[in-house]
Design a protein around this motif. Structure first.
Motif, PDB file in Angstrom:
ATOM      1  N   SER A  13       0.886  -1.318   0.131  1.00  0.00           N
ATOM      2  CA  SER A  13       0.042  -0.207  -0.005  1.00  0.00           C
ATOM      3  C   SER A  13       0.747   1.280   0.125  1.00  0.00           C
ATOM      4  O   SER A  13       0.601   2.301   0.506  1.00  0.00           O
ATOM      5  CB  SER A  13      -0.976   0.117   1.215  1.00  0.00           C
ATOM      6  OG  SER A  13      -1.605  -1.287   1.273  1.00  0.00           O
ATOM      7  N   THR A  14       2.108   1.270  -0.448  1.00  0.00           N
ATOM      8  CA  THR A  14       2.889   2.342  -0.578  1.00  0.00           C
ATOM      9  C   THR A  14       3.799   1.958  -1.847  1.00  0.00           C
ATOM     10  O   THR A  14       3.986   1.078  -2.156  1.00  0.00           O
ATOM     11  CB  THR A  14       3.498   2.815   0.572  1.00  0.00           C
ATOM     12  OG1 THR A  14       4.165   3.846   0.653  1.00  0.00           O
ATOM     13  CG2 THR A  14       4.509   1.590   1.035  1.00  0.00           C
ATOM     14  N   ALA A  15       4.360   3.120  -2.384  1.00  0.00           N
ATOM     15  CA  ALA A  15       5.532   2.975  -3.445  1.00  0.00           C
ATOM     16  C   ALA A  15       6.833   2.544  -2.718  1.00  0.00           C
ATOM     17  O   ALA A  15       7.165   2.846  -1.670  1.00  0.00           O
ATOM     18  CB  ALA A  15       5.889   4.457  -3.869  1.00  0.00           C
ATOM     19  N   PRO A  16       7.651   1.842  -3.650  1.00  0.00           N
ATOM     20  CA  PRO A  16       8.733   1.068  -2.865  1.00  0.00           C
ATOM     21  C   PRO A  16       9.798   2.204  -2.537  1.00  0.00           C
ATOM     22  O   PRO A  16      10.278   2.031  -1.411  1.00  0.00           O
ATOM     23  CB  PRO A  16       9.471   0.519  -4.249  1.00  0.00           C
ATOM     24  CG  PRO A  16       8.328   0.141  -5.032  1.00  0.00           C
ATOM     25  CD  PRO A  16       7.383   1.296  -4.858  1.00  0.00           C
ATOM     26  N   ARG A  17       9.862   3.335  -3.013  1.00  0.00           N
ATOM     27  CA  ARG A  17      10.779   4.367  -2.556  1.00  0.00           C
ATOM     28  C   ARG A  17      10.398   4.880  -1.033  1.00  0.00           C
ATOM     29  O   ARG A  17      11.252   5.028  -0.096  1.00  0.00           O
ATOM     30  CB  ARG A  17      10.853   5.311  -3.610  1.00  0.00           C
ATOM     31  CG  ARG A  17      11.805   6.660  -3.033  1.00  0.00           C
ATOM     32  CD  ARG A  17      11.836   7.959  -4.112  1.00  0.00           C
ATOM     33  NE  ARG A  17      12.363   8.758  -3.781  1.00  0.00           N
ATOM     34  CZ  ARG A  17      13.131   9.734  -4.437  1.00  0.00           C
ATOM     35  NH1 ARG A  17      13.306   9.354  -5.722  1.00  0.00           N
ATOM     36  NH2 ARG A  17      14.117  10.470  -3.777  1.00  0.00           N
ATOM     37  N   LYS A  18       9.099   5.079  -1.038  1.00  0.00           N
ATOM     38  CA  LYS A  18       8.639   5.345   0.431  1.00  0.00           C
ATOM     39  C   LYS A  18       8.835   4.506   1.472  1.00  0.00           C
ATOM     40  O   LYS A  18       9.006   4.609   2.545  1.00  0.00           O
ATOM     41  CB  LYS A  18       7.179   5.987   0.130  1.00  0.00           C
ATOM     42  CG  LYS A  18       6.724   6.517   1.409  1.00  0.00           C
ATOM     43  CD  LYS A  18       5.246   7.217   1.360  1.00  0.00           C
ATOM     44  CE  LYS A  18       4.710   7.587   2.737  1.00  0.00           C
ATOM     45  NZ  LYS A  18       3.274   8.147   2.548  1.00  0.00           N
ATOM     46  N   TRP A  19       8.590   3.118   1.112  1.00  0.00           N
ATOM     47  CA  TRP A  19       8.399   1.922   1.743  1.00  0.00           C
ATOM     48  C   TRP A  19      10.231   1.863   2.488  1.00  0.00           C
ATOM     49  O   TRP A  19      10.250   1.731   3.622  1.00  0.00           O
ATOM     50  CB  TRP A  19       8.147   0.942   1.212  1.00  0.00           C
ATOM     51  CG  TRP A  19       8.312  -0.429   2.091  1.00  0.00           C
ATOM     52  CD1 TRP A  19       7.128  -0.954   2.680  1.00  0.00           C
ATOM     53  CD2 TRP A  19       9.602  -1.467   2.084  1.00  0.00           C
ATOM     54  NE1 TRP A  19       7.640  -2.008   3.548  1.00  0.00           N
ATOM     55  CE2 TRP A  19       8.893  -2.370   2.916  1.00  0.00           C
ATOM     56  CE3 TRP A  19      10.868  -1.462   1.653  1.00  0.00           C
ATOM     57  CZ2 TRP A  19       9.694  -3.337   3.375  1.00  0.00           C
ATOM     58  CZ3 TRP A  19      11.459  -2.466   1.965  1.00  0.00           C
ATOM     59  CH2 TRP A  19      10.952  -3.316   2.920  1.00  0.00           C
ATOM     60  N   LEU A  20      11.080   2.141   1.330  1.00  0.00           N
ATOM     61  CA  LEU A  20      12.298   1.991   1.893  1.00  0.00           C
ATOM     62  C   LEU A  20      12.718   3.147   2.810  1.00  0.00           C
ATOM     63  O   LEU A  20      13.478   2.796   3.795  1.00  0.00           O
ATOM     64  CB  LEU A  20      13.342   2.046   0.665  1.00  0.00           C
ATOM     65  CG  LEU A  20      14.763   1.912   1.022  1.00  0.00           C
ATOM     66  CD1 LEU A  20      15.068   0.446   1.710  1.00  0.00           C
ATOM     67  CD2 LEU A  20      15.540   1.856  -0.380  1.00  0.00           C
ATOM     68  N   LEU A  21      12.167   4.284   2.593  1.00  0.00           N
ATOM     69  CA  LEU A  21      12.481   5.654   3.374  1.00  0.00           C
ATOM     70  C   LEU A  21      11.972   5.360   4.798  1.00  0.00           C
ATOM     71  O   LEU A  21      12.730   5.383   5.937  1.00  0.00           O
ATOM     72  CB  LEU A  21      11.985   6.696   3.037  1.00  0.00           C
ATOM     73  CG  LEU A  21      12.112   8.021   3.550  1.00  0.00           C
ATOM     74  CD1 LEU A  21      13.751   8.372   3.939  1.00  0.00           C
ATOM     75  CD2 LEU A  21      11.524   9.166   3.183  1.00  0.00           C
TER      76      LEU A  21
END
Length: 70
Positions: A13-21
């Protein structure tokens, strides 16, 4: 590739970049609570520079990382 990104976003439920951050910031929070210094961990966690780390941390947790580190 696009299909993989869509699958990731569907699962998390989120973009990979945001998840990683968010994962990096969670790890930073844990390390700071254990007494590590913010200036010692930001590069290890993959942040470009200290300003970027501090800005993202404050945005996520509402206080600068220096308030947690000892």
């Amino acid at each position: 590739m696009i299909e993989t990104l869509r699958y990731f976003e569907k699962i998390f439920s989120t973009a990979p970049r945001k998840w990683l951050l968010e994962k990096r910031l969670q790890e930073a929070h844990c390390l700071l609570e254990k007494g590590k210094k913010a200036t010692d961990i930001y590069l290890d966690l993959g942040f470009e520079d200290f300003f970027h780390f501090s800005f993202a941390f404050k945005k996520q947790y509402g206080l600068p990382p220096s308030r947690l580190s000892t």
